[in-house]
Design a protein around this motif. Structure first.
Motif, PDB file in Angstrom:
ATOM      1  N   LEU A 125       0.823  -1.201   0.000  1.00  0.00           N
ATOM      2  CA  LEU A 125       0.000   0.000   0.000  1.00  0.00           C
ATOM      3  C   LEU A 125       0.865   1.263   0.000  1.00  0.00           C
ATOM      4  O   LEU A 125       0.626   2.200  -0.771  1.00  0.00           O
ATOM      5  CB  LEU A 125      -0.915  -0.007   1.226  1.00  0.00           C
ATOM      6  CG  LEU A 125      -1.763   1.258   1.457  1.00  0.00           C
ATOM      7  CD1 LEU A 125      -2.748   1.446   0.315  1.00  0.00           C
ATOM      8  CD2 LEU A 125      -2.496   1.158   2.793  1.00  0.00           C
ATOM      9  N   LEU A 126       1.879   1.281   0.845  1.00  0.00           N
ATOM     10  CA  LEU A 126       2.737   2.465   0.938  1.00  0.00           C
ATOM     11  C   LEU A 126       3.571   2.662  -0.331  1.00  0.00           C
ATOM     12  O   LEU A 126       3.915   3.788  -0.685  1.00  0.00           O
ATOM     13  CB  LEU A 126       3.663   2.331   2.156  1.00  0.00           C
ATOM     14  CG  LEU A 126       2.981   2.485   3.518  1.00  0.00           C
ATOM     15  CD1 LEU A 126       3.891   1.974   4.628  1.00  0.00           C
ATOM     16  CD2 LEU A 126       2.626   3.947   3.772  1.00  0.00           C
ATOM     17  N   THR A 127       3.881   1.574  -1.010  1.00  0.00           N
ATOM     18  CA  THR A 127       4.707   1.658  -2.210  1.00  0.00           C
ATOM     19  C   THR A 127       3.903   2.092  -3.432  1.00  0.00           C
ATOM     20  O   THR A 127       4.406   2.840  -4.291  1.00  0.00           O
ATOM     21  CB  THR A 127       5.369   0.300  -2.493  1.00  0.00           C
ATOM     22  OG1 THR A 127       6.135  -0.099  -1.356  1.00  0.00           O
ATOM     23  CG2 THR A 127       6.288   0.375  -3.699  1.00  0.00           C
ATOM     24  N   THR A 128       2.664   1.644  -3.534  1.00  0.00           N
ATOM     25  CA  THR A 128       1.883   1.849  -4.759  1.00  0.00           C
ATOM     26  C   THR A 128       0.910   3.014  -4.687  1.00  0.00           C
ATOM     27  O   THR A 128       0.515   3.548  -5.725  1.00  0.00           O
ATOM     28  CB  THR A 128       1.092   0.576  -5.105  1.00  0.00           C
ATOM     29  OG1 THR A 128       0.216   0.248  -4.007  1.00  0.00           O
ATOM     30  CG2 THR A 128       2.043  -0.590  -5.344  1.00  0.00           C
ATOM     31  N   SER A 129       0.513   3.425  -3.495  1.00  0.00           N
ATOM     32  CA  SER A 129      -0.495   4.490  -3.395  1.00  0.00           C
ATOM     33  C   SER A 129       0.103   5.838  -3.789  1.00  0.00           C
ATOM     34  O   SER A 129       1.169   6.226  -3.303  1.00  0.00           O
ATOM     35  CB  SER A 129      -1.029   4.572  -1.967  1.00  0.00           C
ATOM     36  OG  SER A 129      -1.906   5.680  -1.839  1.00  0.00           O
ATOM     37  N   ILE A 181      -1.381   9.015   3.946  1.00  0.00           N
ATOM     38  CA  ILE A 181      -1.834   7.624   3.926  1.00  0.00           C
ATOM     39  C   ILE A 181      -2.377   7.236   5.310  1.00  0.00           C
ATOM     40  O   ILE A 181      -1.779   7.549   6.344  1.00  0.00           O
ATOM     41  CB  ILE A 181      -0.665   6.672   3.571  1.00  0.00           C
ATOM     42  CG1 ILE A 181      -0.168   6.970   2.170  1.00  0.00           C
ATOM     43  CG2 ILE A 181      -1.082   5.219   3.686  1.00  0.00           C
ATOM     44  CD1 ILE A 181      -1.148   6.611   1.078  1.00  0.00           C
ATOM     45  N   TYR A 182      -3.510   6.556   5.278  1.00  0.00           N
ATOM     46  CA  TYR A 182      -4.080   5.969   6.489  1.00  0.00           C
ATOM     47  C   TYR A 182      -3.953   4.458   6.359  1.00  0.00           C
ATOM     48  O   TYR A 182      -4.551   3.862   5.446  1.00  0.00           O
ATOM     49  CB  TYR A 182      -5.553   6.367   6.647  1.00  0.00           C
ATOM     50  CG  TYR A 182      -5.748   7.834   6.955  1.00  0.00           C
ATOM     51  CD1 TYR A 182      -5.930   8.258   8.266  1.00  0.00           C
ATOM     52  CD2 TYR A 182      -5.739   8.788   5.931  1.00  0.00           C
ATOM     53  CE1 TYR A 182      -6.099   9.603   8.565  1.00  0.00           C
ATOM     54  CE2 TYR A 182      -5.902  10.138   6.219  1.00  0.00           C
ATOM     55  CZ  TYR A 182      -6.085  10.538   7.535  1.00  0.00           C
ATOM     56  OH  TYR A 182      -6.253  11.871   7.827  1.00  0.00           O
ATOM     57  N   ILE A 183      -3.161   3.854   7.217  1.00  0.00           N
ATOM     58  CA  ILE A 183      -2.927   2.410   7.108  1.00  0.00           C
ATOM     59  C   ILE A 183      -3.527   1.694   8.324  1.00  0.00           C
ATOM     60  O   ILE A 183      -3.501   2.213   9.444  1.00  0.00           O
ATOM     61  CB  ILE A 183      -1.428   2.085   6.991  1.00  0.00           C
ATOM     62  CG1 ILE A 183      -0.646   2.654   8.172  1.00  0.00           C
ATOM     63  CG2 ILE A 183      -0.861   2.608   5.697  1.00  0.00           C
ATOM     64  CD1 ILE A 183       0.832   2.327   8.130  1.00  0.00           C
ATOM     65  N   CYS A 188       9.037   8.358  10.445  1.00  0.00           N
ATOM     66  CA  CYS A 188      10.080   7.729   9.636  1.00  0.00           C
ATOM     67  C   CYS A 188       9.495   6.868   8.517  1.00  0.00           C
ATOM     68  O   CYS A 188      10.085   6.763   7.439  1.00  0.00           O
ATOM     69  CB  CYS A 188      10.997   6.891  10.535  1.00  0.00           C
ATOM     70  SG  CYS A 188      12.111   7.895  11.551  1.00  0.00           S
ATOM     71  N   ILE A 189       8.333   6.257   8.767  1.00  0.00           N
ATOM     72  CA  ILE A 189       7.665   5.503   7.701  1.00  0.00           C
ATOM     73  C   ILE A 189       7.285   6.445   6.562  1.00  0.00           C
ATOM     74  O   ILE A 189       7.507   6.155   5.379  1.00  0.00           O
ATOM     75  CB  ILE A 189       6.427   4.767   8.251  1.00  0.00           C
ATOM     76  CG1 ILE A 189       6.841   3.663   9.232  1.00  0.00           C
ATOM     77  CG2 ILE A 189       5.604   4.171   7.106  1.00  0.00           C
ATOM     78  CD1 ILE A 189       5.674   2.968   9.898  1.00  0.00           C
ATOM     79  N   ALA A 190       6.718   7.589   6.933  1.00  0.00           N
ATOM     80  CA  ALA A 190       6.331   8.572   5.908  1.00  0.00           C
ATOM     81  C   ALA A 190       7.546   9.062   5.131  1.00  0.00           C
ATOM     82  O   ALA A 190       7.497   9.187   3.896  1.00  0.00           O
ATOM     83  CB  ALA A 190       5.614   9.744   6.571  1.00  0.00           C
ATOM     84  N   ALA A 191       8.641   9.328   5.825  1.00  0.00           N
ATOM     85  CA  ALA A 191       9.843   9.821   5.147  1.00  0.00           C
ATOM     86  C   ALA A 191      10.404   8.779   4.193  1.00  0.00           C
ATOM     87  O   ALA A 191      10.786   9.120   3.060  1.00  0.00           O
ATOM     88  CB  ALA A 191      10.889  10.218   6.181  1.00  0.00           C
ATOM     89  N   TYR A 192      10.458   7.522   4.616  1.00  0.00           N
ATOM     90  CA  TYR A 192      11.042   6.490   3.753  1.00  0.00           C
ATOM     91  C   TYR A 192      10.203   6.268   2.500  1.00  0.00           C
ATOM     92  O   TYR A 192      10.746   6.094   1.396  1.00  0.00           O
ATOM     93  CB  TYR A 192      11.200   5.178   4.513  1.00  0.00           C
ATOM     94  CG  TYR A 192      11.740   4.071   3.644  1.00  0.00           C
ATOM     95  CD1 TYR A 192      13.079   4.047   3.276  1.00  0.00           C
ATOM     96  CD2 TYR A 192      10.910   3.068   3.140  1.00  0.00           C
ATOM     97  CE1 TYR A 192      13.588   3.065   2.439  1.00  0.00           C
ATOM     98  CE2 TYR A 192      11.404   2.076   2.312  1.00  0.00           C
ATOM     99  CZ  TYR A 192      12.740   2.074   1.964  1.00  0.00           C
ATOM    100  OH  TYR A 192      13.245   1.102   1.132  1.00  0.00           O
ATOM    101  N   TYR A 193       8.866   6.283   2.635  1.00  0.00           N
ATOM    102  CA  TYR A 193       7.996   6.013   1.487  1.00  0.00           C
ATOM    103  C   TYR A 193       7.593   7.300   0.754  1.00  0.00           C
ATOM    104  O   TYR A 193       6.703   7.263  -0.105  1.00  0.00           O
ATOM    105  CB  TYR A 193       6.751   5.268   1.946  1.00  0.00           C
ATOM    106  CG  TYR A 193       7.024   3.815   2.314  1.00  0.00           C
ATOM    107  CD1 TYR A 193       7.181   2.847   1.329  1.00  0.00           C
ATOM    108  CD2 TYR A 193       7.138   3.427   3.643  1.00  0.00           C
ATOM    109  CE1 TYR A 193       7.428   1.522   1.667  1.00  0.00           C
ATOM    110  CE2 TYR A 193       7.383   2.102   3.992  1.00  0.00           C
ATOM    111  CZ  TYR A 193       7.537   1.156   2.997  1.00  0.00           C
ATOM    112  OH  TYR A 193       7.784  -0.166   3.346  1.00  0.00           O
ATOM    113  N   HIS A 194       8.224   8.431   1.090  1.00  0.00           N
ATOM    114  CA  HIS A 194       7.994   9.714   0.404  1.00  0.00           C
ATOM    115  C   HIS A 194       6.537  10.155   0.526  1.00  0.00           C
ATOM    116  O   HIS A 194       5.915  10.583  -0.456  1.00  0.00           O
ATOM    117  CB  HIS A 194       8.385   9.621  -1.076  1.00  0.00           C
ATOM    118  CG  HIS A 194       9.766   9.092  -1.297  1.00  0.00           C
ATOM    119  ND1 HIS A 194      10.904   9.799  -0.956  1.00  0.00           N
ATOM    120  CD2 HIS A 194      10.218   7.912  -1.816  1.00  0.00           C
ATOM    121  CE1 HIS A 194      11.986   9.100  -1.259  1.00  0.00           C
ATOM    122  NE2 HIS A 194      11.600   7.941  -1.775  1.00  0.00           N
TER     123      HIS A 194
END
Length: 468
Positions: free
Chosen positions: A414-418, A423-425, A451-457
């Motif tokens: 989800l984080l890679t393709t959205s 994002i709400y996970i 950090c999740i948001a930063a890594y997945y832009h």
């Protein structure tokens, strides 16, 4: 036959590395590596968070592997943890081989597997030994180096041998690397070296001061690099209960007693020490040091291990004001278990003739014969690992492990393709403590969300149940 059960136990735990997934700081390191590189990321954390240089370097490996091999961070993370588990077993094997010098290959295989199984079975947190990289890099490498150096010191004193320059150089390099992992390992190793010199002087052996100084100098340099970091002061200012020496000395005693009580109550540790003692009864002995020397050496080994463990509890109280965290307790367990194993082996060898005579004259006279010995070792090992804390945890959470990983994989997809910037996970429905401790929260500005948001832009990441 003796090695079968610990081999299966280890295989099950090692296989679960394929289900491990990055958490917390893992995403911070992955983002920093993707944005900068190894050296700059280490520099950033060194000046803002921690001086644990080697641990900071190693925690970036999954991100580097993901970039180099073109695979997902999830796959790279699992592969890194699998390699880490293999290196753990290699380190234990090397320590075992050096600690039991007159033992055959099959017996060493059993001792290696049984000791490694006991460590994982009795670990305060097996997750932090096998499945979470940020914890593994800080405490597992220094634990393995410490038992290797302790084993070499005891071996040299017991067999009245000297360190070669090649061995001393290897110990110096290993000690330097171990000291770079956390704040207390350097002090551990220096204490072990001082005890080695004292024992050599007491027994009239060659002191080899130059060799000890070489090893200690490398360790102290590594330790100074860690404790000199600007990030240490920044972290301590956020913990108002830290920095109290007298209070930390007292609380450290209480904390260490609690840890020692847990060690003594753990079935895996007690039955392993019984196994080591039984094995020492049939060990060939090419040297004949006096029983009194071996008794003193055994007590000294156990005392040094206890002193090092107390120092770790004290250091953590002083630095943070809190009781030693479980991932750091793992390192104390490995040292105490290995030191106790050496102590038991030395004590049994000191009383070996008397113990053999009593066994031969008593009801257990068949215990050491070609049938009784393997049967006894098998029963002890099976009981040790089956009754261990980790075995209970594994049995209770077995059905949750794969669903947790499947949710982690879906979250990564989800984080890679959205394309959405916010994002709400969904939170994990399956939360096995064997593989995880925390989840995303409603606060996008704090770990792990930021950090999740930063890594997945992404601009922000929220838990799915957060009000919009």
């Amino acid at each position: 036959m003796c090695s079968l059960f610990p081999a299966v136990f280890l295989l099950c735990l090692f296989a679960l590395t394929s289900l491990s997934a990055p958490e917390h700081d893992d995403f911070c390191f992955a983002f920093q590596y993707a944005r900068h590189n190894f050296l700059q990321t280490v520099s950033i954390f060194y000046h803002t968070q921690s001086g644990r240089v080697l641990a900071l370097w190693l925690t970036q490996v999954p991100s580097a592997l993901s970039t180099a091999a073109g695979i997902s961070l999830l796959s790279a993370y699992s592969l890194t943890m699998a390699v880490s588990a293999g290196l753990f077993l290699v380190g234990v094997a090397l320590a075992t081989i050096r600690a039991w010098p007159r033992t055959g290959a099959l017996q060493l295989t059993f001792l290696t597997l049984a000791f490694a199984g006991t460590v994982l079975g009795a670990a305060p947190s097996v997750r932090d030994l096998l499945y979470w990289l940020s914890a593994v890099t800080c405490y597992l490498p220094p634990a393995l180096v410490t038992i290797l150096i302790l084993g070499e010191c005891i071996r040299a004193i017991d067999q009245q041998t000297n360190f070669s320059w090649l061995l001393s150089l290897a110990m110096a390099l290993g000690g330097f690397a171990a000291a770079l992992c956390n704040e207390f390992t350097g002090a551990w190793l220096v204490l072990i070296l001082l005890a080695s010199l004292s024992a050599r002087y007491l027994y009239g052996q060659k002191l080899q001061i130059a060799h000890h100084v070489l090893i200690a100098t490398a360790i102290v340099i590594g330790w100074l690099i860690v404790v000199s970091a600007d990030g240490n002061n920044a972290r301590m200012t956020q913990l108002p209960n830290g920095g109290r020496v007298v209070w930390s000395l007292y609380e450290g005693v209480l904390d260490a007693l609690v840890g020692l009580g847990r060690f003594a109550r753990e079935p895996a540790t007690i039955l392993w020490l019984a196994t080591a003692g039984l094995f020492a009864l049939v060990e060939a002995d090419a040297t004949s040091p006096t029983p009194q020397k071996r008794k003193l050496l055994a007590l000294g080994t156990i005392a040094i291990s206890l002193a090092c463990c107390y120092f770790e509890y004290f250091t953590h109280r002083y630095a943070t004001g809190m009781r030693l965290i479980e991932r750091a307790q793992n390192q104390a367990l490995i040292l105490l278990l290995f030191g106790s194993t050496l102590g038991v082996r030395l004590l049994v060898s000191a009383y070996r003739p008397q113990l053999r005579e009593r066994l031969a004259a008593g009801m257990c006279r068949g215990l050491l014969d070609p049938v009784g010995m393997p049967a006894s070792l098998t029963l002890l090992t099976v009981a040790s690992l089956f009754l261990s804390s980790t075995a209970f945890e594994l049995r209770s959470q077995w059905q949750d492990l794969y669903p947790y990983w499947r949710e982690s994989a879906e979250r990564h997809r989800l984080l890679t393709t959205s394309p959405e910037p916010i994002i709400y996970i969904p939170r994990h429905k399956w939360t096995p403590s064997l593989l995880m401790t925390a989840d995303v929260t409603a606060d996008a500005e704090r770990l792990p969300n930021d950090c999740i948001a930063a890594y997945y832009h992404k601009s922000a990441v929220y838990a799915a149940d957060t009000p919009r």
